[in-house]
Write a protein that holds these residues in place. Structure first.
Motif, PDB file in Angstrom:
ATOM      1  N   TRP A 169       0.961  -1.171   0.082  1.00  0.00           N
ATOM      2  CA  TRP A 169      -0.176   0.105   0.140  1.00  0.00           C
ATOM      3  C   TRP A 169       1.563   1.466  -0.198  1.00  0.00           C
ATOM      4  N   SER A 172      -0.931   8.380  -0.021  1.00  0.00           N
ATOM      5  CA  SER A 172      -1.900   9.202  -1.311  1.00  0.00           C
ATOM      6  C   SER A 172      -1.333  10.516  -1.487  1.00  0.00           C
ATOM      7  N   LYS A 180      -3.614   3.656  -1.142  1.00  0.00           N
ATOM      8  CA  LYS A 180      -3.563   3.004  -2.539  1.00  0.00           C
ATOM      9  C   LYS A 180      -3.346   1.882  -2.586  1.00  0.00           C
ATOM     10  N   ARG A 181      -4.250   0.671  -2.555  1.00  0.00           N
ATOM     11  CA  ARG A 181      -3.645  -0.821  -3.077  1.00  0.00           C
ATOM     12  C   ARG A 181      -2.401  -0.513  -4.435  1.00  0.00           C
ATOM     13  N   LEU A 468     -11.018  -1.213  -0.196  1.00  0.00           N
ATOM     14  CA  LEU A 468     -10.595  -1.058  -1.672  1.00  0.00           C
ATOM     15  C   LEU A 468     -10.658  -2.487  -2.074  1.00  0.00           C
TER      16      LEU A 468
END
Length: 470
Positions: A169, A172, A180-181, A468
């Protein structure tokens, strides 16, 4: 890290913070006793079983007969009888105090990682929560099940999961609350590319093959190399794997033990230490070969009947510690050519986690307590026994406190995660005097420190996590 227990407890989600409730145990694999374990509620025979508690010493519902082991003798019921007299000397002036609790009633806490003012917590709810200044700051989610391990390298966060995958991960750049992955180890591209060759398959289980660079059982622990170039992942599949962080490639897979590997730590000078359910602690030497690596077996530090459950190396890389299912912590000294330095005796049940900070060593146990040890020369003394959890202490993380009372005092913030669904914060000083002291801890003391007084909990604001894709 240890293997989960024989019953999957349903987790309550949402809920209020700071309510501490007892919950049914869900534990990890420890020793080879031909015990049955479960995977998503289905019981399968495994060579390396789940750990089961000696419930007689625990408060309800931990002593529920319905949750007792079908085995009369397990690693949890065969603890050494260390009759330690806990002495209460009435001294509540110790600088070691409980600062408060973080509770999000959604599952047992299995993993922790601290980085500056951020704390990451992983649980069996599939969620990774991010806390900042004692408040819930952010969170992200994977559909893989419980989060067994978390490590942080710069802007990247690596999480190890029950499904045998390592997920990557990144925070951001536009919004620090969004994670975010980046992908999964091994990557899909590598998996499909290499699965076309039969030479890349090895026997994973009886009559079942798997690609060599993929874990086929739960991730138990993650560790970064000294220069943070390599990521190590250990698993219940008896192996550890080496990943190059820059390109997410698996460089090597090592069949390390005869049973589940419960812990791995990358130490100094390219050495790697592993501890497993087969009761051994092994040392591996890393050598760079072209664009890859090769790890060679160096020596066995410990071989015993009790499972090794945790391994840690102190910040100066001079001492290696290991915790076992018998409640003991063994240590070895580098300056003495890795000779056995002694045994720290402070717990009544299995040691589940270890972490070091400065001259301090913290050991969390199934007895719900945390022992604080201070290294003094070649010996150790026990400064205090931190109590307050209502369930086994499963994971620990420590960060240096930025604001200390004096320049001559080093203080640390210790985070402890438990199967009571809470994380507790402790302030611990290296200069704290032992609250009760009658000899050297590594010489089986006749008295241990009294427990710390509790501090009031602070409030926490909850936030929604970002869902996610897996």
């Amino acid at each position: 890290m240890l293997k989960k227990g024989s019953r999957r407890a349903g987790s309550s989600r949402g809920g209020r913070i700071f309510s501490e409730e007892n919950s049914v145990h869900k534990f990890s694999r420890i020793k080879n006793t031909n015990l049955l374990n479960d995977d998503d509620g289905i019981f399968n025979a495994r060579n390396s079983p789940d750990q089961i508690f000696n419930n007689s010493n625990l408060s309800p519902p931990y002593n529920d007969p319905s949750s007792a082991s079908p085995m009369e003798k397990s690693p949890w019921s065969s603890q050494r009888n260390i009759n330690i007299a806990f002495e209460d000397n009435g001294d509540d002036l110790s600088p070691n105090v409980l600062m408060g609790s973080l509770v999000r009633e959604e599952g047992h806490i299995y993993s922790l990682a601290a980085s500056g003012d951020l704390l990451y917590t992983g649980s069996d709810s599939k969620n990774i929560r991010v806390w900042k200044n004692q408040r819930e700051f952010s969170g992200f989610k994977s559909n893989s099940g419980l989060v067994k391990a978390i490590v942080i390298s710069g802007e990247r966060i690596f999480t190890g999961h029950q499904d045998g995958k390592v997920r990557v991960w990144k925070i951001s750049s536009k919004d620090p609350t969004v994670h975010k992955r980046l992908g999964t180890l091994p990557t899909m591209k590598d998996y499909f590319k290499n699965s076309m060759k039969t030479s890349n398959f090895v026997e994973a289980r009886r009559h079942k093959n798997a690609v060599w660079f993929k874990h086929y059982d739960a991730i138990s622990c993650l560790s970064l190399s000294e220069d943070k170039t390599f990521l190590y992942s250990s698993s219940w599949d008896k192996t550890f794997k080496v990943w190059r962080i820059s390109n997410s490639r698996c460089l090597e897979s090592v069949i390390a033990h005869d049973d589940a590997v419960n812990s791995i730590v990358a130490g100094y000078d390219g050495l790697v230490f592993t501890g497993a359910a087969d009761g051994t602690v092994k040392v591996w030497r890393r050598e760079l070969q072209g664009k890859g690596t090769k790890h060679f077996f160096s020596q066995t530090l410990l071989k015993q009947e009790c499972a090794v459950t945790a391994v840690a190396v102190n910040p100066d890389a001079t001492v290696v510690y290991c915790g076992s299912s018998d409640g003991l912590v063994n240590f070895w000294e580098r300056e003495k050519h890795m000779s056995h330095g002694g045994v720290l005796r402070g717990h009544k049940l299995a040691v589940l986690c270890l972490v070091t900070a400065g001259n301090l060593v913290f050991s969390g146990s199934a007895d719900m307590g945390i022992c604080v040890w201070r290294k003094m020369g070649s010996d150790h003394i026990c400064l205090s026994l931190l109590t307050g959890h209502n369930g086994p202490v499963k994971c620990l993380a420590a960060e240096k406190e930025h604001e200390s009372a004096s320049t001559n005092e080093r203080r640390w913030i210790l985070y402890s995660g438990s199967l009571d669904k809470s994380v507790k914060m402790w302030r611990v000083s290296e200069n704290a005097p032992p609250m009760a002291w009658k000899g050297c801890a590594s010489s089986a003391p006749t008295a241990m420190p009294s427990s710390m007084p509790a501090a009031p909990s602070f409030s926490v604001q909850s936030r929604n996590i970002h869902d996610l894709p897996n």
